[in-house]
Design a protein around this motif. Structure first.
Motif, short mmCIF file in Angstrom:
data_model
loop_
_atom_site.label_atom_id
_atom_site.label_comp_id
_atom_site.label_asym_id
_atom_site.label_seq_id
_atom_site.Cartn_x
_atom_site.Cartn_y
_atom_site.Cartn_z
N ARG B 114 1.33 9.63 3.66
CA ARG B 114 -0.09 9.78 3.95
C ARG B 114 -0.52 8.96 5.16
O ARG B 114 -1.67 9.02 5.58
CB ARG B 114 -0.94 9.34 2.76
CG ARG B 114 -0.76 10.19 1.52
CD ARG B 114 -2.01 10.13 0.66
NE ARG B 114 -3.13 10.75 1.32
CZ ARG B 114 -3.58 11.98 1.05
NH1 ARG B 114 -3.02 12.72 0.13
NH2 ARG B 114 -4.60 12.48 1.70
N GLY B 115 0.39 8.14 5.68
CA GLY B 115 0.03 7.27 6.79
C GLY B 115 -0.90 6.14 6.38
O GLY B 115 -1.65 5.61 7.19
N TRP B 116 -0.85 5.77 5.11
CA TRP B 116 -1.71 4.69 4.62
C TRP B 116 -1.10 3.35 4.99
O TRP B 116 0.04 3.06 4.63
CB TRP B 116 -1.85 4.75 3.10
CG TRP B 116 -2.86 5.74 2.61
CD1 TRP B 116 -3.77 6.43 3.36
CD2 TRP B 116 -3.06 6.16 1.25
NE1 TRP B 116 -4.52 7.24 2.54
CE2 TRP B 116 -4.11 7.10 1.26
CE3 TRP B 116 -2.45 5.83 0.04
CZ2 TRP B 116 -4.56 7.70 0.09
CZ3 TRP B 116 -2.90 6.44 -1.11
CH2 TRP B 116 -3.95 7.36 -1.09
N GLN B 117 -1.86 2.51 5.68
CA GLN B 117 -1.35 1.21 6.09
C GLN B 117 -2.17 0.11 5.45
O GLN B 117 -3.39 0.07 5.59
CB GLN B 117 -1.40 1.11 7.61
CG GLN B 117 -0.44 2.11 8.25
CD GLN B 117 -0.54 2.12 9.75
OE1 GLN B 117 -1.62 2.21 10.31
NE2 GLN B 117 0.60 2.02 10.40
N THR B 118 -1.50 -0.78 4.73
CA THR B 118 -2.19 -1.87 4.03
C THR B 118 -1.37 -3.14 4.13
O THR B 118 -0.21 -3.12 4.50
CB THR B 118 -2.34 -1.55 2.52
OG1 THR B 118 -1.04 -1.36 1.97
CG2 THR B 118 -3.19 -0.31 2.30
N PHE B 119 -2.02 -4.26 3.77
CA PHE B 119 -1.29 -5.51 3.66
C PHE B 119 -0.37 -5.41 2.45
O PHE B 119 -0.59 -4.60 1.55
CB PHE B 119 -2.26 -6.68 3.44
CG PHE B 119 -3.02 -7.04 4.67
CD1 PHE B 119 -2.37 -7.63 5.75
CD2 PHE B 119 -4.37 -6.78 4.77
CE1 PHE B 119 -3.08 -7.97 6.89
CE2 PHE B 119 -5.08 -7.11 5.91
CZ PHE B 119 -4.43 -7.70 6.97
N GLU B 120 0.62 -6.30 2.38
CA GLU B 120 1.53 -6.23 1.24
C GLU B 120 0.86 -6.61 -0.07
O GLU B 120 1.28 -6.21 -1.13
CB GLU B 120 2.76 -7.12 1.48
CG GLU B 120 3.82 -6.33 2.25
CD GLU B 120 5.12 -7.08 2.35
OE1 GLU B 120 5.43 -7.86 1.43
OE2 GLU B 120 5.81 -6.88 3.35
#
Lengths: 232, 232
Positions: B114-120
């Motif tokens: 989905r191309g979701w980018q988040t912090f770990e």
């Protein structure tokens, strides 16, 4: 197997197993002698289901018991089992305070608009109406406009839930009911978790102030983000 | 106004107001004499926000305090305030048990897709992974396939949330943070309620066995349902 082996295989303590037996969530084993009781793989499966409902689904012991009884009662029409599960899973969110007529009317209008038809006792309606009341109480009636997008998302999710029920096939009744119940109990957690991920992603894409990610004006390009949150 | 009038206007008991003052959720009033303290409409608004977070959002007092502190701290970058709110609102779902690597890898794959980018440290990921673990533990790995539809719904909802934040305008920082926090805390309830309504509607439309609603084969017409659940 003995209760000690059952405990090991299911990863549930002997004390908890005895509690579930006493409370009627777990069916009794077979007495092999005056002092011995034998358990089998059906007990292991049932214990895993109990723990999934309680630990991951957040159901109370009483709610889990009601839901398991609905799965077990072969004579119960599936729609009733479904209703029992809905109420049990929703109990923790229920409150005795009556929502305002204004908010209840807004929920009714949404239902009419979407063609959603339910019984009057559907547990979701007072929950939604109470949230709308809260938006107004804190001086944010504008947030009521979130409802259509949330409704669209709810439709998507419930269609997926029902597809998974249909795929099981209508000939295996107890597995069908189990699918409905598990989907309902664990689906809330699944959605909440995914929402947290999507929220963070979208907040960063928007370049909220304080974020180091700024969208280039006039472009539709998604900025690349490294794990430290710096735009490339 | 005096504390008794504040209690009346906000519909919060004097004892609760004193508790919120002591715990630091509510800012102090102004001393008008040695024995008198004056409160104003800002106190009424704050009390309504506190009750919305706790009663409708289901936050603990500690979580509500963390969230309100984030709203109040003008020096805090909005993305941090956002992260604090996410963790506070999610705390009740958190668990110490580590999800399996298999489920964490599935969540990572979904994010990549989905191309979701988040912090770990995004709190959603272990929650989702634990639900996937529960599906497998109860012998229902097929339910993992629910994830894409739920992810699509989560995307829809979080985009709506963020739109409501942007509409506030970036010049009013505290109102912007409040919008994020309130949307997050009350949005879970809004979605859960709407999901219950959509679930019942779709279950009836599918004509599950035991339901009196049967779809005419070969037609796409939605059957009319009267409140007693009889198809027309």
């Amino acid at each position: 197997m003995r209760i000690s082996a059952l405990s090991e295989q299911s990863d549930v303590t002997v004390a908890s197993i005895k509690f579930y037996l006493r409370e009627g969530l777990l069916f009794a084993g077979e007495s092999s002698s005056a002092t011995q009781t034998e358990y089998d793989t059906r007990h292991v499966a049932r214990l895993r289901l109990i723990r999934a409902l309680i630990d991951v689904g957040g159901l109370s012991v009483a709610a889990a018991k009601a839901v398991l009884a609905a799965i077990d009662d072969d004579a119960m029409p599936i729609v009733y089992a479904f209703g029992i599960a809905q109420h049990a899973v929703t109990a923790s969110l229920a409150s005795s305070s009556r929502p305002s007529d204004e908010s209840l009317a807004e929920v009714a209008a949404l239902k009419a608009e979407r063609g959603w038809q339910t019984f009057e006792e559907n547990p979701g309606e007072p929950i939604v109406a109470r949230v709308l009341d809260a938006f107004r109480a804190i001086g944010r009636p504008d947030l009521v406009e979130l409802m259509p997008a949330y409704a669209e998302a709810a439709e998507l999710v419930s269609r997926a839930d029902l597809r998974s029920v249909v795929e099981v096939g209508t000939d295996d009744r107890s597995r069908m009911v189990e699918t409905v119940v598990v989907g309902m109990a664990l689906g809330d957690g699944l959605f909440t978790g995914l929402r947290r991920i999507a929220q963070e992603h979208n907040a960063r894409q928007l370049g909220l102030p304080g974020s180091s990610i700024v969208r280039e004006p006039g472009t539709d390009q998604e900025p690349e983000i490294d794990p430290k949150g710096n735009a490339s």
